[in-house]
Design an enzyme around this catalytic site. Sequence first.
Site, PDB file in Angstrom:
ATOM      1  N   GLU A   1      -1.816   0.738  -6.296  1.00  0.00           N
ATOM      2  CA  GLU A   1      -1.020   0.022  -4.859  1.00  0.00           C
ATOM      3  C   GLU A   1       0.138  -0.755  -6.321  1.00  0.00           C
ATOM      4  O   GLU A   1      -0.489  -1.063  -6.859  1.00  0.00           O
ATOM      5  CB  GLU A   1      -2.101  -1.904  -4.447  1.00  0.00           C
ATOM      6  CG  GLU A   1      -3.077  -1.379  -3.375  1.00  0.00           C
ATOM      7  CD  GLU A   1      -3.888  -2.229  -2.554  1.00  0.00           C
ATOM      8  OE1 GLU A   1      -3.282  -3.390  -3.106  1.00  0.00           O
ATOM      9  OE2 GLU A   1      -5.122  -2.031  -2.067  1.00  0.00           O
TER      10      GLU A   1
ATOM     11  N   ARG B   1      -5.132  -4.779 -13.040  1.00  0.00           N
ATOM     12  CA  ARG B   1      -3.817  -5.604 -12.289  1.00  0.00           C
ATOM     13  C   ARG B   1      -2.985  -6.148 -13.899  1.00  0.00           C
ATOM     14  O   ARG B   1      -3.097  -6.303 -14.916  1.00  0.00           O
ATOM     15  CB  ARG B   1      -3.892  -7.574 -12.151  1.00  0.00           C
ATOM     16  CG  ARG B   1      -3.029  -7.892 -11.744  1.00  0.00           C
ATOM     17  CD  ARG B   1      -1.967  -7.158 -11.083  1.00  0.00           C
ATOM     18  NE  ARG B   1      -2.600  -7.113  -9.760  1.00  0.00           N
ATOM     19  CZ  ARG B   1      -2.698  -7.868  -8.302  1.00  0.00           C
ATOM     20  NH1 ARG B   1      -2.513  -9.154  -8.496  1.00  0.00           N
ATOM     21  NH2 ARG B   1      -2.960  -7.682  -7.902  1.00  0.00           N
TER      22      ARG B   1
ATOM     23  N   ARG C   1     -10.035  -6.051 -12.947  1.00  0.00           N
ATOM     24  CA  ARG C   1     -11.350  -7.005 -12.510  1.00  0.00           C
ATOM     25  C   ARG C   1     -12.398  -6.370 -12.065  1.00  0.00           C
ATOM     26  O   ARG C   1     -12.806  -5.165 -11.411  1.00  0.00           O
ATOM     27  CB  ARG C   1     -10.552  -7.706 -11.462  1.00  0.00           C
ATOM     28  CG  ARG C   1      -9.187  -8.270 -11.572  1.00  0.00           C
ATOM     29  CD  ARG C   1      -8.525  -8.084 -10.194  1.00  0.00           C
ATOM     30  NE  ARG C   1      -7.831  -6.366 -10.240  1.00  0.00           N
ATOM     31  CZ  ARG C   1      -6.939  -6.432  -9.392  1.00  0.00           C
ATOM     32  NH1 ARG C   1      -6.426  -7.934  -8.509  1.00  0.00           N
ATOM     33  NH2 ARG C   1      -6.375  -6.033  -9.518  1.00  0.00           N
TER      34      ARG C   1
ATOM     35  N   ARG D   1     -15.881  -3.193  -4.565  1.00  0.00           N
ATOM     36  CA  ARG D   1     -14.309  -4.009  -4.937  1.00  0.00           C
ATOM     37  C   ARG D   1     -14.450  -5.132  -6.290  1.00  0.00           C
ATOM     38  O   ARG D   1     -14.743  -5.557  -6.058  1.00  0.00           O
ATOM     39  CB  ARG D   1     -14.547  -4.768  -3.540  1.00  0.00           C
ATOM     40  CG  ARG D   1     -14.241  -4.527  -1.975  1.00  0.00           C
ATOM     41  CD  ARG D   1     -14.184  -5.215  -1.145  1.00  0.00           C
ATOM     42  NE  ARG D   1     -15.692  -5.825  -1.092  1.00  0.00           N
ATOM     43  CZ  ARG D   1     -15.647  -6.950  -0.095  1.00  0.00           C
ATOM     44  NH1 ARG D   1     -14.726  -7.168   0.282  1.00  0.00           N
ATOM     45  NH2 ARG D   1     -16.929  -7.624  -0.224  1.00  0.00           N
TER      46      ARG D   1
ATOM     47  N   LYS E   1       0.961  -1.111   0.009  1.00  0.00           N
ATOM     48  CA  LYS E   1      -0.283  -0.262  -0.326  1.00  0.00           C
ATOM     49  C   LYS E   1       0.865   1.170   0.169  1.00  0.00           C
ATOM     50  O   LYS E   1       0.686   1.518  -0.581  1.00  0.00           O
ATOM     51  CB  LYS E   1      -0.691  -0.112   1.252  1.00  0.00           C
ATOM     52  CG  LYS E   1      -1.889  -1.377   1.470  1.00  0.00           C
ATOM     53  CD  LYS E   1      -2.816  -1.343   0.347  1.00  0.00           C
ATOM     54  CE  LYS E   1      -3.971  -2.206   1.130  1.00  0.00           C
ATOM     55  NZ  LYS E   1      -3.520  -4.053   0.969  1.00  0.00           N
TER      56      LYS E   1
ATOM     57  N   ASN F   1       1.948  -4.262  -5.747  1.00  0.00           N
ATOM     58  CA  ASN F   1       2.262  -5.815  -5.130  1.00  0.00           C
ATOM     59  C   ASN F   1       2.821  -6.405  -5.817  1.00  0.00           C
ATOM     60  O   ASN F   1       4.218  -6.645  -6.827  1.00  0.00           O
ATOM     61  CB  ASN F   1       0.643  -6.493  -5.879  1.00  0.00           C
ATOM     62  CG  ASN F   1      -0.755  -5.360  -5.463  1.00  0.00           C
ATOM     63  OD1 ASN F   1      -0.795  -5.905  -4.351  1.00  0.00           O
ATOM     64  ND2 ASN F   1      -1.327  -5.144  -6.105  1.00  0.00           N
TER      65      ASN F   1
ATOM     66  N   LYS G   1      -9.294   1.835   3.450  1.00  0.00           N
ATOM     67  CA  LYS G   1      -8.641   0.253   3.909  1.00  0.00           C
ATOM     68  C   LYS G   1      -7.264  -0.164   5.291  1.00  0.00           C
ATOM     69  O   LYS G   1      -6.434   0.633   5.127  1.00  0.00           O
ATOM     70  CB  LYS G   1      -7.698  -0.220   2.087  1.00  0.00           C
ATOM     71  CG  LYS G   1      -6.936   0.410   2.244  1.00  0.00           C
ATOM     72  CD  LYS G   1      -7.212   0.009   0.079  1.00  0.00           C
ATOM     73  CE  LYS G   1      -6.533   1.047  -0.465  1.00  0.00           C
ATOM     74  NZ  LYS G   1      -6.450   0.484  -2.052  1.00  0.00           N
TER      75      LYS G   1
ATOM     76  N   ASP H   1      -1.870  -2.604  -9.229  1.00  0.00           N
ATOM     77  CA  ASP H   1      -3.439  -1.867  -9.133  1.00  0.00           C
ATOM     78  C   ASP H   1      -4.038  -1.003  -9.885  1.00  0.00           C
ATOM     79  O   ASP H   1      -3.398  -0.189  -9.703  1.00  0.00           O
ATOM     80  CB  ASP H   1      -3.820  -2.244  -7.908  1.00  0.00           C
ATOM     81  CG  ASP H   1      -3.652  -4.214  -7.754  1.00  0.00           C
ATOM     82  OD1 ASP H   1      -3.513  -4.591  -8.526  1.00  0.00           O
ATOM     83  OD2 ASP H   1      -4.508  -4.308  -6.257  1.00  0.00           O
TER      84      ASP H   1
END
Length: 339
Positions: free
Chosen positions: A304, A233, A248, A256, A148, A306, A183, A296
Site C-alpha cells: 500500500e 511502515r 508491525r 494483520r 490501495k 498511504n 480487502k 507498507d
Amino acid sequence: MAQQLHFEKHLLGGSARSLKLAFVIDPVDGLKAWKDSTIAMMRAAENHGHDVFAIEARTLGWRTTETGHPGGAFAEAVHLHLRPDDHDWYRETGREWTPLKAFDAVIMRKDPPFDFEFLTATWLLERAEADGVRVFNRPRALREHSEKIAITEFARFAPSTVISRDLQQIHHFIDETRDVILKPLDGMGGSQIFRVHRNDPNRNVIVETLTHEGQRTIMAQRYLPEISQGDKRILLIGGKVVPFCLARIPKAGETRGNLSAGGTGVAQELSPRDREIAEAIGPVLFKRGLMLVGLDVIGSHLTEINVTSPTCMVEIRQQSGFDAAGAFITAIEHACGLS
C-alpha cells in the site's frame, strides 16, 4: 543523532521566523497523544517556534468576497498551546473563524474514510491553494492517489494482485494463487481484511460480502508469509526516506499487523530492499505535492501507499531516537521559504 542531522541537511531546513501552521484534523478530543503522529507534529512545530492551530475538517467552508469579508476558504481555527502530558496535552488559547489565507501552511491530517466529506474537504482546500495557501499533502494529490490502487504505478514492487468486483475474476485469482488476502479499497486500520485459502469453506460468502454481490471493487493479493516478521511502515518526508521503519508484527493467530488490530510495533533500520523501493517512489510522489507518505512493505513487496494521514512517528522516535515529526516540520519550513 547523525542520521537525523544527515536527513534534515538534505531537507535544507532551519527556521528563521515563526510560522502560523494549521492542522486539519478529526475532533481534537478524540486524538490520543501517546501515539498520535499529528500531535507529535504539533509539538515539534511549537518546539521549532511556530504557532499551532487546529481546524476540525467539518468547519471548512468557502464564501464569496463581500464588504467586511475577505472571501475564499475559511474554517474555525483553534489556537493551541501544547503540553508534554499525554493525558492533558493542550490548552486552547483562542478560537475564531479565519480565512485559510491567514496561515503560512495548512497540513491536511484528516483520517479516512475517503468519503464524500473527505472529498469535499480536498475541493475546499484546493480553492485555498488557488488563493496562494500552501497545503500539504496537496489536495489534488490526495484525490488522485488511492492508497490501495496507487501500487499499480509501481507494480514491479507489488505482490501478485488483482483489483476487480467481478466474482469470477476474484475466484480465478484465489484458485490460481491458493492463499490470498482480500480487502476493500476504502478500509483502514486492518478493517474488513480477510485471509482466504483456496479450500476455505467460507470463501464464497467472504467474496460476496466484500464485493456487495459484485457491486463493489476490492483488492486481492497473494498472502505473504513474511508478515510474521512485520508489516513495515516506511515514511517518506519531502521525497527523502526516513532511515527507520516500524515493523508491525501480528499478534498470535492473526494475519494483520495493524497496531489497531493488536499488532506490536518494532522500529528497525531499513533493509536494502526497503530502501530500493522507497528511493524509487519518494521523489516521484514528492513532485506531485505529497510531502508525507507512508509505504507498507511486507517482506520484499510493496502492498500500500498511504497518503492521507500516515502514522508511526511516535513509535519510531521512542524506539530509535529518530524524530520524524521534527523532520517533517523542517520540510514544511523549507517549503515555506525558511533557511
